[in-house]
Design a protein around this motif. Structure first.
Motif, PDB file in Angstrom:
ATOM      1  N   ALA A   1       2.857   2.608  -5.678  1.00 39.95           N
ATOM      2  CA  ALA A   1       3.361   2.925  -4.339  1.00 39.95           C
ATOM      3  C   ALA A   1       3.028   4.363  -3.967  1.00 39.95           C
ATOM      4  O   ALA A   1       2.642   4.660  -2.835  1.00 39.95           O
ATOM      5  N   GLN A   2       3.158   5.263  -4.949  1.00 44.16           N
ATOM      6  CA  GLN A   2       2.859   6.671  -4.714  1.00 44.16           C
ATOM      7  C   GLN A   2       1.380   6.876  -4.385  1.00 44.16           C
ATOM      8  O   GLN A   2       1.019   7.749  -3.582  1.00 44.16           O
ATOM      9  N   ARG A   3       0.506   6.044  -4.977  1.00 41.31           N
ATOM     10  CA  ARG A   3      -0.936   6.174  -4.749  1.00 41.31           C
ATOM     11  C   ARG A   3      -1.398   5.471  -3.487  1.00 41.31           C
ATOM     12  O   ARG A   3      -2.589   5.465  -3.178  1.00 41.31           O
ATOM     13  N   GLY A   4      -0.482   4.819  -2.770  1.00 47.53           N
ATOM     14  CA  GLY A   4      -0.831   4.252  -1.473  1.00 47.53           C
ATOM     15  C   GLY A   4      -0.987   2.753  -1.409  1.00 47.53           C
ATOM     16  O   GLY A   4      -1.439   2.215  -0.390  1.00 47.53           O
ATOM     17  N   SER A   5      -0.597   2.027  -2.476  1.00 49.15           N
ATOM     18  CA  SER A   5      -0.679   0.571  -2.444  1.00 49.15           C
ATOM     19  C   SER A   5       0.312   0.015  -1.432  1.00 49.15           C
ATOM     20  O   SER A   5       1.515   0.243  -1.537  1.00 49.15           O
ATOM     21  N   ASP A   6      -0.190  -0.724  -0.447  1.00 55.63           N
ATOM     22  CA  ASP A   6       0.686  -1.295   0.586  1.00 55.63           C
ATOM     23  C   ASP A   6       1.661  -2.301  -0.009  1.00 55.63           C
ATOM     24  O   ASP A   6       2.837  -2.346   0.376  1.00 55.63           O
ATOM     25  N   ALA A   7       1.184  -3.118  -0.959  1.00 53.54           N
ATOM     26  CA  ALA A   7       2.047  -4.135  -1.562  1.00 53.54           C
ATOM     27  C   ALA A   7       3.176  -3.472  -2.360  1.00 53.54           C
ATOM     28  O   ALA A   7       4.343  -3.865  -2.253  1.00 53.54           O
ATOM     29  N   ALA A   8       2.836  -2.470  -3.142  1.00 57.89           N
ATOM     30  CA  ALA A   8       3.862  -1.773  -3.926  1.00 57.89           C
ATOM     31  C   ALA A   8       4.823  -1.031  -3.013  1.00 57.89           C
ATOM     32  O   ALA A   8       6.038  -1.029  -3.242  1.00 57.89           O
ATOM     33  N   ARG A   9       4.288  -0.417  -1.984  1.00 60.23           N
ATOM     34  CA  ARG A   9       5.130   0.330  -1.052  1.00 60.23           C
ATOM     35  C   ARG A   9       6.134  -0.584  -0.367  1.00 60.23           C
ATOM     36  O   ARG A   9       7.308  -0.215  -0.189  1.00 60.23           O
ATOM     37  N   ALA A  10       5.710  -1.799  -0.007  1.00 57.76           N
ATOM     38  CA  ALA A  10       6.616  -2.741   0.654  1.00 57.76           C
ATOM     39  C   ALA A  10       7.757  -3.151  -0.278  1.00 57.76           C
ATOM     40  O   ALA A  10       8.919  -3.240   0.140  1.00 57.76           O
ATOM     41  N   VAL A  11       7.443  -3.387  -1.562  1.00 63.89           N
ATOM     42  CA  VAL A  11       8.472  -3.775  -2.523  1.00 63.89           C
ATOM     43  C   VAL A  11       9.439  -2.615  -2.772  1.00 63.89           C
ATOM     44  O   VAL A  11      10.657  -2.805  -2.810  1.00 63.89           O
ATOM     45  N   VAL A  12       8.913  -1.412  -2.919  1.00 66.41           N
ATOM     46  CA  VAL A  12       9.756  -0.242  -3.134  1.00 66.41           C
ATOM     47  C   VAL A  12      10.644   0.018  -1.928  1.00 66.41           C
ATOM     48  O   VAL A  12      11.841   0.325  -2.074  1.00 66.41           O
TER      49      VAL A  12
END
Length: 373
Positions: free
Chosen positions: A276-287
């Motif tokens: 998420a910190q590196r800019g992954s949209d999928a990870a950012r949405a879950v976080v």
């Protein structure tokens, strides 16, 4: 176990303040213990006679006159704190003034060996006064028990390594971490706050007036028992809220939503937050969704406690990336409450357990005051 010698009440009081101060002169001890200088002189002599206090040098005052400085003596002893975490066992041995004497860390399955490693590093001539074992269970108010007593499989994991006859206290791990935040972490200077741990499980350490609130059954802050789900046609299940917010479910949701184009799905919370910190949209949405869920839990806490401050800790809760979302959801649902990340991190439980062990170790010595002055 080496029993503490019987002390007069004044010697007991002086020992307690010397343990808290670390080092002090007799005038300082008189001020801290609120005793006369002659009484303190007699008490210090008594403590020196049984090696509970020792001379550690001199101090020069503003008038140029020197005063003897005292510290705890070798007979004061040591204490042990054990954090039986879900993956790691952390152990600390401390003197009764809080000085760190030994520490060891290892896998949970090797808990007994980790304890033995720490015990072997303690001074050979320091009697072990008490042991605090932090566990992820409800610990009802209890009297001290010897290390040979049975207290269930969690305690049995380390009981075989503990010296027989030493008083042992079981403490809730979240409450221990809350104490660490109070004295050494994000809640220093705050006498009322909540420590909200989000990790494999969830829990709340409640501090009111500088004291941890345990509850009548030792179960205060057991957020896993909040009814969930709670809506028309839905039946609350036992500890379903913990199952939903815990890190295992978080990673399952991340895996279910993970696009194949993003490569391997995250296997740990650390990987998820790093992506998420590196800019992954999928990870950012879950976080971001996790932050909203934690924010709603925080709103439930503030509705009951109005703590003024919430410290977020745990293997997922301590990630600063959660703060904006938690704060926004809490502000939407409740009244203004400061939310910050833990400052003691993974060491919080063993640090807090060590502080409790020191306090109880001092108590085992001072309770020997049975004679009248």
């Amino acid at each position: 176990m080496v029993r503490a010698p019987r002390l007069t009440e004044s010697a007991s009081a002086v020992f307690a303040v010397l343990a808290q101060a670390g080092t002090a002169t007799r005038p300082q001890l008189a001020s801290l213990a609120r005793l006369s200088k002659p009484t303190v002189s007699s008490a210090v002599a008594e403590l020196e006679g049984v090696h509970l206090a020792a001379h550690s040098g001199t101090s020069s005052g503003a008038t140029g006159r020197s005063a003897a400085v005292y510290r705890l003596g070798p007979a004061a002893g040591a204490v042990l704190a054990v954090d039986l975490g879900p993956a790691l066992t952390r152990v600390r041995g401390c003197a009764l003034d809080g000085t760190l004497l030994a520490e060891a860390t290892g896998p949970r399955e090797d808990a007994a060996d980790v304890v033995r490693e720490a015990l072997s590093a303690l001074p050979a001539d320091a009697p072990l006064r008490t042991i605090v074992v932090a566990v992820g269970d409800v610990t009802a108010p209890q009297k001290m028990r010897p290390a040979t007593a049975k207290a269930g499989p969690v305690f049995d994991a380390v009981a075989v390594a503990l010296p027989p006859g030493v008083p042992v206290h079981l403490e809730n791990n979240v409450n221990c971490a809350a104490l660490a935040e109070l004295h050494e972490g994000a809640a220093r200077g705050r006498h009322t706050f909540g420590y909200l741990r989000i990790g494999v499980g969830i829990g709340l350490g409640i501090v009111v007036g500088g004291q941890v609130l345990a509850g009548a059954n030792g179960a205060a802050g057991e957020l896993a028992r909040l009814p969930y789900p709670w809506d028309d046609g839905l039946e609350p299940r036992h500890e379903a809220l913990e199952e939903y917010i815990g890190s295992r479910s978080l990673l399952r949701r991340a895996g279910a939503a993970w696009p194949e184009s993003d490569g391997a799905r995250p296997r740990t919370a650390e990987q998820l937050f790093a992506l998420a910190q590196r800019g992954s949209d999928a990870a950012r949405a879950v976080v971001d969704r996790h932050a909203v869920d934690v924010g709603r839990l925080a709103a439930a806490v503030t509705a009951v406690l109005d703590p003024g401050l919430l410290v977020l800790g745990g293997s997922t809760g301590s990630f600063p990336q959660l703060l904006p979302g938690v704060r926004a959801e809490l502000e939407r649902l409740s009244w203004p409450t400061e939310v910050v990340s833990s400052q003691v991190g993974d060491l919080g439980t063993v640090v807090g357990a060590a502080r409790l062990a020191v306090a109880r170790g001092v108590q085992t010595v001072t309770e020997a005051a049975r004679k009248k002055d």
